[in-house]
Design a protein around this motif. Structure first.
Motif, short mmCIF file in Angstrom:
data_model
loop_
_atom_site.label_atom_id
_atom_site.label_comp_id
_atom_site.label_asym_id
_atom_site.label_seq_id
_atom_site.Cartn_x
_atom_site.Cartn_y
_atom_site.Cartn_z
N GLY A 177 0.85 -1.18 0.00
CA GLY A 177 0.00 0.00 0.00
C GLY A 177 0.89 1.23 0.00
O GLY A 177 1.98 1.23 -0.59
N THR A 178 0.48 2.27 0.68
CA THR A 178 1.27 3.50 0.73
C THR A 178 2.37 3.39 1.77
O THR A 178 2.09 3.16 2.95
CB THR A 178 0.37 4.70 1.06
OG1 THR A 178 -0.75 4.69 0.18
CG2 THR A 178 1.13 6.00 0.88
N VAL A 179 3.60 3.52 1.34
CA VAL A 179 4.76 3.35 2.22
C VAL A 179 5.49 4.70 2.34
O VAL A 179 5.77 5.37 1.34
CB VAL A 179 5.72 2.28 1.68
CG1 VAL A 179 6.86 2.03 2.67
CG2 VAL A 179 4.97 0.98 1.40
N ASP A 180 5.79 5.07 3.56
CA ASP A 180 6.43 6.37 3.83
C ASP A 180 7.92 6.28 3.56
O ASP A 180 8.74 6.10 4.46
CB ASP A 180 6.16 6.78 5.28
CG ASP A 180 6.46 8.26 5.52
OD1 ASP A 180 6.81 8.96 4.55
OD2 ASP A 180 6.33 8.70 6.67
N THR A 181 8.28 6.41 2.30
CA THR A 181 9.67 6.33 1.87
C THR A 181 10.18 7.70 1.45
O THR A 181 9.40 8.63 1.24
CB THR A 181 9.79 5.38 0.66
OG1 THR A 181 9.02 5.92 -0.43
CG2 THR A 181 9.29 3.99 1.01
N VAL A 202 -2.37 9.53 3.93
CA VAL A 202 -2.71 8.77 5.14
C VAL A 202 -4.18 8.37 5.13
O VAL A 202 -4.54 7.25 5.51
CB VAL A 202 -2.38 9.59 6.40
CG1 VAL A 202 -2.93 8.91 7.65
CG2 VAL A 202 -0.87 9.80 6.53
N ALA A 203 -5.04 9.27 4.66
CA ALA A 203 -6.49 9.05 4.70
C ALA A 203 -6.91 7.85 3.87
O ALA A 203 -7.94 7.22 4.18
CB ALA A 203 -7.22 10.30 4.22
N ARG A 204 -6.16 7.50 2.84
CA ARG A 204 -6.57 6.36 2.01
C ARG A 204 -6.14 5.01 2.60
O ARG A 204 -6.43 3.97 2.05
CB ARG A 204 -6.04 6.52 0.59
CG ARG A 204 -4.55 6.34 0.41
CD ARG A 204 -4.14 6.63 -1.04
NE ARG A 204 -2.77 6.24 -1.30
CZ ARG A 204 -2.17 6.40 -2.48
NH1 ARG A 204 -2.82 6.97 -3.48
NH2 ARG A 204 -0.92 6.00 -2.68
N GLN A 205 -5.42 5.07 3.73
CA GLN A 205 -5.01 3.84 4.42
C GLN A 205 -5.99 3.54 5.56
O GLN A 205 -6.08 4.32 6.51
CB GLN A 205 -3.59 3.99 4.98
CG GLN A 205 -2.50 4.00 3.93
CD GLN A 205 -2.35 2.68 3.20
OE1 GLN A 205 -2.01 2.64 2.03
NE2 GLN A 205 -2.62 1.58 3.89
N PRO A 206 -6.72 2.43 5.51
CA PRO A 206 -7.70 2.10 6.55
C PRO A 206 -7.11 2.03 7.96
O PRO A 206 -7.83 2.27 8.94
CB PRO A 206 -8.23 0.73 6.11
CG PRO A 206 -8.08 0.75 4.63
CD PRO A 206 -6.79 1.47 4.39
N MET A 207 -5.82 1.72 8.08
CA MET A 207 -5.20 1.67 9.41
C MET A 207 -4.93 3.06 9.97
O MET A 207 -4.54 3.20 11.13
CB MET A 207 -3.89 0.88 9.37
CG MET A 207 -4.07 -0.61 9.25
SD MET A 207 -2.48 -1.47 9.44
CE MET A 207 -3.02 -3.17 9.28
N GLY A 208 -5.11 4.08 9.15
CA GLY A 208 -4.90 5.44 9.62
C GLY A 208 -3.47 5.89 9.63
O GLY A 208 -3.12 6.93 10.21
#
Length: 244
Positions: A177-181, A202-208
């Motif tokens: 998914g979206t990775v903070d790289t 961040v908003a598109r990640q269900p884990m928040g």
């Protein structure tokens, strides 16, 4: 030491998921060839056991072949290099399309084509390709060229797996998914409002929250190891719930 005695080659290992995976493989006993087109990024490996660094442009077919020919063995290949284009089909240029498919797909084709003879001569190996949750699993807004290229990676992966399943070769892909790289950070900072842009990612990640690179590395190590010996031709999603 799950990778003791194995030799791995990783592209785009200078930062992000590539670097986290190189460190994780080395910690598990593998001899890791960490490559990147940016030599400066590879300097951070100085003194790290089991890691050998070398510059590699994955868009240079001759350089790929030369590097692999020079390696004493090759058991694991992690194709991590890639690029994310922004925009819809109406905004995409031929240059965007060509670059996306050259770096995200053609480079994997060249890497695998060069690596397979050495792996086959050694009795087998594990190939891991970088796909994405964006593509065959999920359509994301403004990711036309990127999503198309990453869907192609899945087809490439399954084709290689099908052709060599009886010869000791396993070929799988991962779909983060979206990775903070650092590369994501660069893209976020290019927005007019970086703070708002980060909130939207961040908003598109269900884990928040976004993933950290070290949270993706364990699936790479698993696919590289004999623990996944019965898995091939699969797409492993590590997306924080984006495709629930």
């Amino acid at each position: 030491m799950r990778l003791q005695g194995k030799t791995a080659l990783i592209t785009a290992a200078g930062q992000g998921i590539g670097r986290a995976s190189a460190l994780a493989m080395a910690a598990e006993g593998a001899q890791v060839w960490a490559t990147d087109v940016n030599e400066k990024l590879l300097e951070t490996y100085a003194g790290v056991p089991n890691i050998h660094v070398t510059k590699l442009d994955v868009l240079d077919k001759t350089a790929i072949q030369k590097l692999i020919n020079s390696m004493p063995a090759l058991d694991i290949l992690f194709n991590c290099a890639g690029f994310v284009h922004n925009g819809t089909i109406l905004q995409a240029t031929d240059e965007d399309w060509n670059f996306a498919f050259n770096l995200n797909v053609r480079a994997q084709f060249w890497m695998i084509q060069a690596a397979l003879p050495k792996m086959l001569a050694n009795g087998g190996g594990s190939i891991i390709n970088m796909a994405s949750v964006c593509g065959s699993l999920k359509g994301l807004p403004n990711r036309f060229a990127y999503g198309a290229s990453k869907a192609a990676v899945v087809g490439l992966t399954k084709s290689v797996a099908a052709d060599f399943v009886g010869q000791g070769i396993r070929c799988n892909a991962i779909a983060p998914g979206t990775v903070d790289t650092p590369s994501l950070g660069d893209r976020i900072n290019s927005y007019a409002d970086p703070v708002e842009a980060r909130k939207n990612f961040v908003a598109r990640q269900p884990m928040g929250r976004m993933a950290q690179a070290h949270e993706i590395a364990p699936i790479v190590v698993y696919l590289a190891s004999n623990e996944s010996v019965f898995a091939t031709g699969q797409l492993f999603s590590v997306d924080g719930g984006m495709t629930i």
